[in-house]
Design an enzyme around this catalytic site. Sequence first.
Site, mmCIF file in Angstrom:
data_model
loop_
_atom_site.group_PDB
_atom_site.id
_atom_site.type_symbol
_atom_site.label_atom_id
_atom_site.label_comp_id
_atom_site.label_asym_id
_atom_site.label_seq_id
_atom_site.Cartn_x
_atom_site.Cartn_y
_atom_site.Cartn_z
ATOM 1 N N LYS A 22 -29.335 -15.891 -11.899
ATOM 2 C CA LYS A 22 -28.418 -16.111 -10.785
ATOM 3 C C LYS A 22 -28.000 -17.576 -10.702
ATOM 4 C CE LYS A 22 -28.662 -16.763 -5.797
ATOM 5 N NZ LYS A 22 -28.688 -18.240 -5.911
ATOM 6 N N ASN A 23 -28.973 -18.486 -10.788
ATOM 7 C CA ASN A 23 -28.662 -19.908 -10.602
ATOM 8 C C ASN A 23 -27.803 -20.471 -11.720
ATOM 9 O OD1 ASN A 23 -30.041 -20.090 -8.166
ATOM 10 N ND2 ASN A 23 -31.979 -20.640 -9.134
ATOM 11 N N CYS A 117 -25.628 -25.107 6.168
ATOM 12 C CA CYS A 117 -26.340 -25.881 5.141
ATOM 13 C C CYS A 117 -25.432 -26.942 4.529
ATOM 14 C CB CYS A 117 -26.916 -24.964 4.060
ATOM 15 S SG CYS A 117 -25.742 -23.844 3.298
ATOM 16 N N ARG A 122 -29.327 -28.108 2.809
ATOM 17 C CA ARG A 122 -28.873 -28.362 1.438
ATOM 18 C C ARG A 122 -27.858 -29.497 1.445
ATOM 19 N NH1 ARG A 122 -29.345 -23.364 -2.348
ATOM 20 N NH2 ARG A 122 -30.914 -22.157 -1.289
ATOM 21 N N GLN A 126 -25.494 -36.446 -2.545
ATOM 22 C CA GLN A 126 -25.572 -36.921 -3.927
ATOM 23 C C GLN A 126 -24.396 -36.416 -4.763
ATOM 24 O OE1 GLN A 126 -28.111 -39.230 -5.010
ATOM 25 N NE2 GLN A 126 -28.070 -39.238 -2.770
ATOM 26 N N ASP A 308 -38.472 -21.845 -5.648
ATOM 27 C CA ASP A 308 -37.932 -20.502 -5.447
ATOM 28 C C ASP A 308 -38.959 -19.398 -5.686
ATOM 29 O OD1 ASP A 308 -35.498 -21.401 -4.655
ATOM 30 O OD2 ASP A 308 -34.406 -20.840 -6.467
ATOM 31 N N ARG A 400 -28.373 -10.733 -2.719
ATOM 32 C CA ARG A 400 -27.644 -11.895 -3.252
ATOM 33 C C ARG A 400 -28.177 -12.289 -4.624
ATOM 34 N NH1 ARG A 400 -28.882 -16.599 -0.700
ATOM 35 N NH2 ARG A 400 -27.622 -17.509 -2.345
#
Length: 431
Positions: A22-23, A117, A122, A126, A308, A400
Amino acid sequence: MEKFVVTGGKPLNGDVNISGAKNAAVAIIPAVILCDEPCQIENIPNISDVSLISRILQQLGATVRRINKSSLYIDPTHIKTSNASTDLVRGMRASYYLLGALLGRCGNAKVALPGGCNFGVRPIDQHLKGFEAMGAGTRLVDGAIIEADAHGALQGTHIYLDVVSVGATMNIMLAATKALGQTVIENAAKEPHIVDLANFLNSMGADIRGAGTDVIKIRGVGYLHGVTYSIIPDQIEAGTYMCAAAATRGCITVNNITPKHLESITAKLREMGVKITEYDEAIKVDATAAPLKRCNIKTMPHPGFPTDCQPQFAALLMSVPGTSIINENVWDNRYQYVGELTKMGAQISVEGRLAIIEGGAPLTAAPVKATDLRAGAAMIVAALQISGTTEISGIQYIERGYEDVVEKFRALGADIKKVYFTGDNEEELGA
C-alpha cells in the site's frame, strides 16, 4: 453500518498470499503523473486507497483503466490541470504525494490536504521545506489547501531533513525527478517503499541514486518513458498475518514476500519464542510449540521496528504473561486503539510514548471500533485470540490498506465475516 464479526479462539493454519505494498502504491501511482507516456503498474493492492487515488488521477485528466484485479493502465498524457483540491483528495491520507508529482510536471500545484492531519499528526513542514529550497513558493489556503508555485522549473539543490520523514523523502524525490540540476537529500528515510519508488522512477529514465541510504541524489531529466512495473510486496500486511498467527498460537506460511523487509518483525517473534523459517519468497510462522514470552518493542525508522506493526503487536502481547513495554518513537498519537483493547480486558497503561502491557489477564469479546488503519488490524488480531464473538466497527479504515482481509483470514481457518447492520437486522456481505 458495516462491521466485521469475529468469533475467535481458534489457531490460524494454512497459507496466505501477500498483496502489493500500500505505502508504495499510493506514491507510485501519483508518480505516473511525471511520465510522458502511458504506464502499466502491476501487483497493485485492491484496496480503497488505490481506488481513490485512481479516481483522483482521472479527475486531473489521466486515463486510468483496470486491466485485472492487480494491474492498472495509466495514461497521464492528457493531464491539463495541477489543481487537485477536490473532496476526493481530502479523503486520502497520502494526498500530499500529488504535490511533488504535480510540481515536477507543471511547476505548480494546488492540493487539498486530508482533514485532521495537516500539520499535527502528520506534519508536512519537511515536504514544504524541500519544495521551497528548490525554488517553489508555498502557502496554506484556508487551512485546508496547499498551493506551491516554482514560477517555472524547479532547481536542484541540497536539502537536509530535520527529522527522518518517509513522506518528505518520497515527495522531494518526485519533485526533483524533472528539476534542473542535481538535488541531494540528506537524512533521508530508508524504507523499502522509498527504494521501490526510486526503482520505478529509474525504470522510466530518471537518475536517482542512494535510495535505501540516508543520502539520495537525484539528477533531473527532461523526459520519462512508459514502463510496466511491479510493486513490492506489503511488509506491513505480511507482519499483520504473522502477528495473528502468533496471537492464535497457530502455524501459517506467508507467501509473496521479501524476507529481508521483515527482519525486525521476525526478530521480535523469534525473541518471543515463535519458530520462524525463511524461504526465498515466503516465511513460515509456527507458534504451536511453546508458551510465548514477553518482549519490549521500540519503534524506529527503517530498518528498525515499523510503527505500522506496533498496534498489532500490542494486541498479541496482551495475551502473553508478563510485562511488555512498547516505546513509540515515530508518531505522537499512536495509542488511540488502547481504549478499545481494554474493553476486551487488556491491562494496558499509556505514559507519554510508552505503553505498558500486563499480559495474561482474562480476555473477553466486546464491541470495538477501528480508530485508524493499523488500529483496525489490531482489533482483528485481538478478536481472533479471544473465545466469543467480537463486533468491529469502523472497518472502512481497515479496507484502506488490506486487500480481501475477510477472505484471507477465512482461508486460514478464521471465523470472520463482514456484516451490514440495519437496526435489529443484519445481512452478511459477500457470503
